[in-house]
Design a protein around this motif. Sequence first.
Motif, short mmCIF file in Angstrom:
data_model
loop_
_atom_site.label_atom_id
_atom_site.label_comp_id
_atom_site.label_asym_id
_atom_site.label_seq_id
_atom_site.Cartn_x
_atom_site.Cartn_y
_atom_site.Cartn_z
N VAL A 241 0.84 -1.20 0.00
CA VAL A 241 0.00 0.00 0.00
C VAL A 241 0.87 1.25 0.00
CG1 VAL A 241 -1.64 1.35 1.37
CG2 VAL A 241 -2.00 -1.10 1.06
N VAL A 242 1.88 1.27 0.85
CA VAL A 242 2.79 2.42 0.91
C VAL A 242 3.50 2.62 -0.43
CG1 VAL A 242 4.93 3.28 1.97
CG2 VAL A 242 3.11 2.35 3.41
N ASP A 243 3.97 1.55 -1.02
CA ASP A 243 4.64 1.65 -2.32
C ASP A 243 3.69 2.18 -3.39
OD1 ASP A 243 6.95 0.67 -1.14
OD2 ASP A 243 6.73 -1.35 -1.97
N PHE A 244 2.47 1.69 -3.41
CA PHE A 244 1.48 2.14 -4.37
C PHE A 244 1.18 3.63 -4.18
CE2 PHE A 244 -3.02 2.64 -5.70
CZ PHE A 244 -2.91 2.28 -7.03
N TYR A 245 0.95 4.01 -2.93
CA TYR A 245 0.67 5.42 -2.59
C TYR A 245 1.83 6.31 -3.03
CZ TYR A 245 -0.22 9.56 0.29
OH TYR A 245 -0.43 10.84 0.73
N ASN A 246 3.06 5.92 -2.69
CA ASN A 246 4.22 6.74 -3.03
C ASN A 246 4.40 6.86 -4.54
OD1 ASN A 246 4.82 7.24 -0.35
ND2 ASN A 246 6.28 5.57 -0.20
N LYS A 247 4.16 5.78 -5.26
CA LYS A 247 4.27 5.81 -6.72
C LYS A 247 3.23 6.76 -7.32
CE LYS A 247 2.82 2.89 -10.17
NZ LYS A 247 2.22 1.65 -10.45
N ARG A 248 2.02 6.69 -6.84
CA ARG A 248 0.94 7.50 -7.39
C ARG A 248 1.07 8.98 -7.03
NH1 ARG A 248 -4.23 4.88 -9.13
NH2 ARG A 248 -5.11 6.93 -8.76
N THR A 249 1.66 9.27 -5.89
CA THR A 249 1.67 10.66 -5.42
C THR A 249 3.04 11.32 -5.50
OG1 THR A 249 2.02 9.98 -3.12
CG2 THR A 249 -0.27 10.25 -3.85
N LEU B 19 -10.24 8.79 -6.97
CA LEU B 19 -11.65 9.06 -7.24
C LEU B 19 -12.28 9.90 -6.14
CD1 LEU B 19 -12.67 5.62 -8.75
CD2 LEU B 19 -12.14 7.76 -9.93
N HIS B 20 -11.63 9.94 -4.99
CA HIS B 20 -12.04 10.85 -3.90
C HIS B 20 -10.75 11.30 -3.21
CE1 HIS B 20 -13.62 12.41 -0.17
NE2 HIS B 20 -14.81 12.43 -0.75
N PRO B 21 -10.63 12.60 -2.92
CA PRO B 21 -9.40 13.10 -2.28
C PRO B 21 -9.05 12.42 -0.96
CG PRO B 21 -10.77 14.93 -3.02
CD PRO B 21 -11.58 13.67 -3.21
N TYR B 22 -10.06 11.89 -0.27
CA TYR B 22 -9.82 11.20 1.01
C TYR B 22 -8.91 9.99 0.83
CZ TYR B 22 -10.93 9.37 5.66
OH TYR B 22 -10.86 8.92 6.96
N MET B 23 -8.89 9.41 -0.35
CA MET B 23 -8.07 8.24 -0.60
C MET B 23 -6.59 8.53 -0.41
SD MET B 23 -10.10 6.65 -3.83
CE MET B 23 -9.60 4.94 -3.72
N GLY B 24 -6.19 9.76 -0.64
CA GLY B 24 -4.79 10.14 -0.50
C GLY B 24 -4.43 10.72 0.85
N LYS B 25 -5.35 10.56 1.83
CA LYS B 25 -5.11 11.14 3.15
C LYS B 25 -3.79 10.64 3.72
CE LYS B 25 -7.06 11.94 7.68
NZ LYS B 25 -8.13 11.71 8.62
N GLU B 26 -3.04 11.55 4.25
CA GLU B 26 -1.71 11.25 4.81
C GLU B 26 -1.84 10.87 6.28
OE1 GLU B 26 2.64 11.50 4.17
OE2 GLU B 26 0.96 11.51 2.79
N TYR B 27 -1.33 9.70 6.62
CA TYR B 27 -1.26 9.20 7.99
C TYR B 27 0.18 8.81 8.27
CZ TYR B 27 -6.35 8.27 8.03
OH TYR B 27 -7.71 8.36 7.99
N LYS B 28 0.50 8.65 9.54
CA LYS B 28 1.82 8.17 9.90
C LYS B 28 1.92 6.66 9.67
CE LYS B 28 5.25 7.91 13.48
NZ LYS B 28 5.44 7.47 14.83
N SER C 33 -3.47 4.19 6.06
CA SER C 33 -3.86 4.85 4.81
C SER C 33 -5.34 4.62 4.56
CB SER C 33 -3.04 4.32 3.64
OG SER C 33 -3.58 3.10 3.18
N GLU C 34 -5.84 5.26 3.54
CA GLU C 34 -7.20 5.02 3.07
C GLU C 34 -7.19 4.32 1.72
OE1 GLU C 34 -9.88 5.37 4.81
OE2 GLU C 34 -8.96 6.43 6.48
N ILE C 35 -6.03 3.92 1.25
CA ILE C 35 -5.91 3.30 -0.07
C ILE C 35 -6.68 1.98 -0.13
CG2 ILE C 35 -4.30 2.31 -1.76
CD1 ILE C 35 -4.10 5.36 -1.45
#
Length: 111
Positions: A27-35, A64-73, A76-78
């Motif tokens: 999930v972290v890798d996917f998030y980092n790649k996308r953002t 599809l919703h900005p909440y999906m990219g919410k930053e947590y320590k 995630s919401e991914i």
Amino acid sequence: GVESSSTVIHEMSHWLEEKVPGIRREVVDFYNKRTKGEDLVRLRDVTGNKAYGEDEVTRTDKWLHPYMGKEYKDASEILSMGMEMMYENPAYLAKNDPEMFDFIYSVVRRG
């Protein structure tokens, strides 16, 4: 007893991300790649929803919703939002964010 099925799926996906070895890293890798290269913005600014706190931030990407990219320590919401969308309308997810669809499908296939 009053929660919708999609809410249960959302919350169980948070549990999966936390408890199943390897999923959090994916999930972290996917998030980092996308953002990559995107700045943090306040959720309340990007959504217009003042119910979000001043400290709730996101990287908007093409989610599809900005909440999906919410930053947590440490969360995630991914996975949770993706699984919820997969449950509610997989065709919509596949059509509008095929990369997210493929990611969620790859997690689900592992069972």
